[in-house]
Scaffold this motif. Structure first.
Motif, short mmCIF file in Angstrom:
data_model
loop_
_atom_site.label_atom_id
_atom_site.label_comp_id
_atom_site.label_asym_id
_atom_site.label_seq_id
_atom_site.Cartn_x
_atom_site.Cartn_y
_atom_site.Cartn_z
N LYS A 625 0.87 -1.17 0.00
CA LYS A 625 0.00 0.00 0.00
C LYS A 625 0.91 1.23 0.00
CE LYS A 625 -3.36 2.50 2.85
NZ LYS A 625 -4.08 2.53 4.14
N VAL A 637 -2.18 4.07 -3.71
CA VAL A 637 -2.06 3.15 -4.83
C VAL A 637 -1.63 1.78 -4.29
CG1 VAL A 637 -0.84 2.58 -6.97
CG2 VAL A 637 -1.47 4.96 -6.48
N VAL A 638 -2.30 0.72 -4.67
CA VAL A 638 -1.90 -0.64 -4.31
C VAL A 638 -1.10 -1.21 -5.48
CG1 VAL A 638 -2.66 -2.96 -3.69
CG2 VAL A 638 -3.90 -0.95 -2.82
N SER A 671 -7.61 1.73 -4.62
CA SER A 671 -6.36 2.10 -5.30
C SER A 671 -6.70 3.07 -6.42
CB SER A 671 -5.69 0.85 -5.87
OG SER A 671 -4.51 1.20 -6.57
#
Length: 701
Positions: A625, A637-638, A671
């Motif tokens: 993560k 954003v993942v 995300s």
């Protein structure tokens, strides 16, 4: 099958594809165990035909021809000779090493197909199959690769995933691509002939369930197939290389290689039994040029049709379904043929902890081994049998190879024989001494010796070759223990008669070793036989302590084995390291995707951004993560990079970020965007990022 009812044996070893040399995985999985079994049967005066040959049809041949820039015929001619010569030099004792380009095979396979066709066994179906528009060719199974739907392997073939062993259909693959052009194939209609396996499901189940003595991996895989429900399978292919389908309306089609290849065992037996004297057949020809001459008393049918014949297939685990489901179904449909009594399939052999890969040259090739270790065929036979992957995958390492040679073959087997031979020459001029008084100690050794032949035979007959070889080595251990306890080199000064008995018994052990080791180490057995001058013994004589008579003259002692030095092993390890280094340099270029127009590209908003925080996503291996500063905002954003980067190492890292990607929830985290990464053939990921510090929010054009 009750052994008392068996009159003859048909032993087959899987036909190797003639698209490359044989490697140690093939030897350990198929050819050494098959040879041990056949040699054992011959030593027991059994009637046995041991058949094999080159599989010269199928897609692997055409793929190899394209890579080497030669014709398929040139490929099969080249590798048939390399493989056949290597087998012969290695001592694999086939009664015939056949090839499926022979006229006998083409006619036999064609006759099988016509028999089933005339009976109405096949169903004629028009199906959609993959077609390469650029190559203008339908794609056979091995011309298609993609992601396995069962294990996720991205390099699965259209017929099989070599990673998990699953048998597949090409249409099962995720993201399929043509190996000819690299393009995504389209589906196009074509007509083929199918074997309705589902109609033979009950017969096959009855057959399989009558063989619960089969190895668990074989029986279990067969049951898995049956329980999943059998489906019709195409027995023809849209190819221009192979055996032409012998029916009208089948132009441009050949027999499926797994229809014709097992029939190669039958055609090999025919030629072995003087069914016909033939030259090599050109499969591209439009007609048969050589007339078949069949003897009225050929005899091949006895080995394939008589109920008192035992048929045994030696294969690798990736061929189980073809030999236990498809080929038996073909034989059932034809009628008149016996079915395999056993199919002792081995698991896979790895090399230095990695899966053997012919494409990456991560293998020990038999022809190269024979060159590098001249005269040491039996060392490799011994090591591959002692570490055979009979019930689970196993690993071959060069250091273990060296240790087993030096610590077992040299120090145990070779040492015992050498001491007996040297002492016999030293004390009695190489003449077998008279056996004097037998003590309780001597009798104990003689009694124990008598038990080994049956123990070893039982293991071989139950396809436990590792166990059998271990018992052979125990005979040598028995001899060493006997010499160590009796110490004839000390007794010779005070009790020569006692030494006579000790060496007489020890020589009997040597002769027994010569008989019992022959299926496993034939070259060493022959060498020992020549030293002892004791030829002609068979298995049923083993266990006796009266095989070599007093007064018999033996030859001078010679070492059965010598030590393998570090330099020879280091050379082999360096060869593998060079392959590893070469593979690291070779990048497999992923084919380009379909073209997009400029407007489509212009819709993507890619910006420079900086990672300001990073943590692992709980209960996942790959996900991080990330908090990123885009210059426009700060967002989450993942990214699936946890196996390549530690969170603490990438804080402050600038990246290229697709900022207008629709938000997506991953593991409960929203995300917003995608970080651009580059991936090489080895699967390593690196950031696509500015080489100098850049303002966040800068547009990537």
């Amino acid at each position: 099958m009750d052994n008392s009812k068996i009159k003859r044996y048909t032993v087959t070893a899987a036909l190797p594809y003639t698209n490359g040399p044989v490697h140690i995985g093939h030897l350990a999985g198929v050819y050494i165990p098959a040879d041990i079994y056949a040699r054992f049967l011959r030593s027991n005066r059994r009637d046995v035909k041991f058949v094999c040959g080159s599989d010269e049809n199928g897609v692997p041949i055409t793929l190899k021809a394209k890579r080497e820039g030669i014709t398929p015929q040139e490929v099969v001619d080249k590798y048939h000779k390399i493989i056949g010569d290597s087998f012969k030099e290695f001592g694999v004792s086939f009664d015939i090493y056949h090839r499926t380009s022979s006229l006998t095979h083409h006619q036999t396979a064609s006759d099988f197909f016509e028999n089933l066709y005339d009976k109405g066994v096949f169903t004629e179906e028009v199906t959609e199959q993959y077609y390469d528009e650029e190559a203008k060719q339908f794609l056979a199974d091995r011309y298609i690769t993609g992601t396995c739907p069962k294990c996720g392997n991205e390099n699965a073939y259209g017929d099989q995933c070599e990673n998990c062993g699953s048998t597949l259909n090409a249409t099962d693959l995720i993201n399929p691509k043509s190996t000819l052009s690299g393009n995504k194939p389209i589906l196009k209609e074509t007509k083929n002939w199918f074997l309705p396996l589902d109609k033979y499901e009950d017969q096959l189940r009855t057959y399989i369930e009558s063989h619960k003595e089969w190895r668990p991996n074989v029986y279990g895989q067969c049951q898995s197939w049956l329980n999943a429900g059998l489906q019709p399978r195409a027995m023809t292919r849209d190819l221009d290389w192979g055996i032409k389908v012998p029916v009208k309306g089948a132009e441009g089609k050949v027999l499926y290689v797994w229809f014709d290849a097992p029939i190669g065992y039958i055609s090999a037996t025919k030629e072995l039994c003087n069914y016909a004297k033939l030259d090599v057949w050109n499969p591209m020809a439009e007609e048969y040029y050589i007339r078949t001459v069949e003897s009225d008393k050929c005899g091949w049918e006895e080995y394939w049709k008589e109920e008192d014949t035992k048929l045994v297939h030696f294969i690798g685990k990736d061929n189980i379904v073809f030999h236990c489901i498809i080929f038996p179904a073909v034989l059932m449909a034809h009628g008149g043929y016996i079915l395999p009594d056993n199919v002792p399939a081995n698991e896979f052999l790895n090399l230095e902890g990695q899966k053997i890969s012919t494409s990456k040259n991560w293998a020990v090739w038999l022809n190269e081994y024979l060159r590098d270790f001249e005269g040491k065929q039996d060392v490799l036979r011994y090591v591959l049998t002692a570490t055979a992957p009979e019930t689970k995958d196993n690993d071959f390492t060069w250091k273990d190879f060296q240790a087993r040679n030096n610590n077992e073959l040299v120090a145990i087997l070779g040492n015992f024989v050498n001491r007996v031979m040297v002492l016999t020459h030293k004390y009695f001029n190489g003449v077998v001494p008279t056996c004097m008084e037998i003590t309780a100690q001597d009798q104990s050794v003689i009694d124990e010796l008598a038990l080994f032949p049956d123990k070893i035979a039982f293991s071989i007959e139950n396809y436990r070759f590792r166990e059998a070889l271990s018992e052979v080595m125990n005979v040598a251990r028995l001899g060493n223990k006997y010499l160590a306890e009796t110490e004839p080199w000390k007794l010779i000064k005070t009790d020569e008669d006692r030494v006579r008995t000790i060496l007489f018994v020890s020589l009997q052990i040597c002769v027994n070793l010569q008989i019992l080791m022959e299926p496993f180490m034939p070259f060493t057995s022959e060498k020992l036989m020549n030293m002892l001058q004791s030829g002609g013994h068979i298995w049923e004589e083993a266990g006796s302590a009266k095989l070599i008579k007093r007064g018999h003259k033996i030859c001078e002692a010679a070492l059965l084995f010598d030590k393998i030095e570090d330099a020879a092993i280091d050379f082999q390890i360096e060869k593998l390291n060079q392959s590893k280094a070469t593979n690291a340099l070779v990048t497999e270029v992923v084919p380009a995707k379909e073209n997009i127009n400029f407007d489509q590209f212009g819709e993507m908003d890619i910006r420079v951004a900086t990672i300001t925080a990073a943590v692992k996503v709980e209960k996942t291996k790959k996900l991080l993560k990330l908090t990123v500063n885009t210059g426009l905002d700060e967002r989450t954003v993942v990214s699936g990079i946890a196996e390549h980067y530690k969170p603490e190492d990438i804080i402050g890292q600038q990246v290229s970020l697709l900022v207008n990607l629709a938000p997506r929830e991953i593991k409960g985290i929203v995300s917003q965007g995608m970080i651009l990464m580059a991936e090489n053939a080895a699967g390593k990921l690196v950031f696509v990022a500015p080489t100098t510090n850049f303002d966040n929010g800068s547009v990537v054009r």
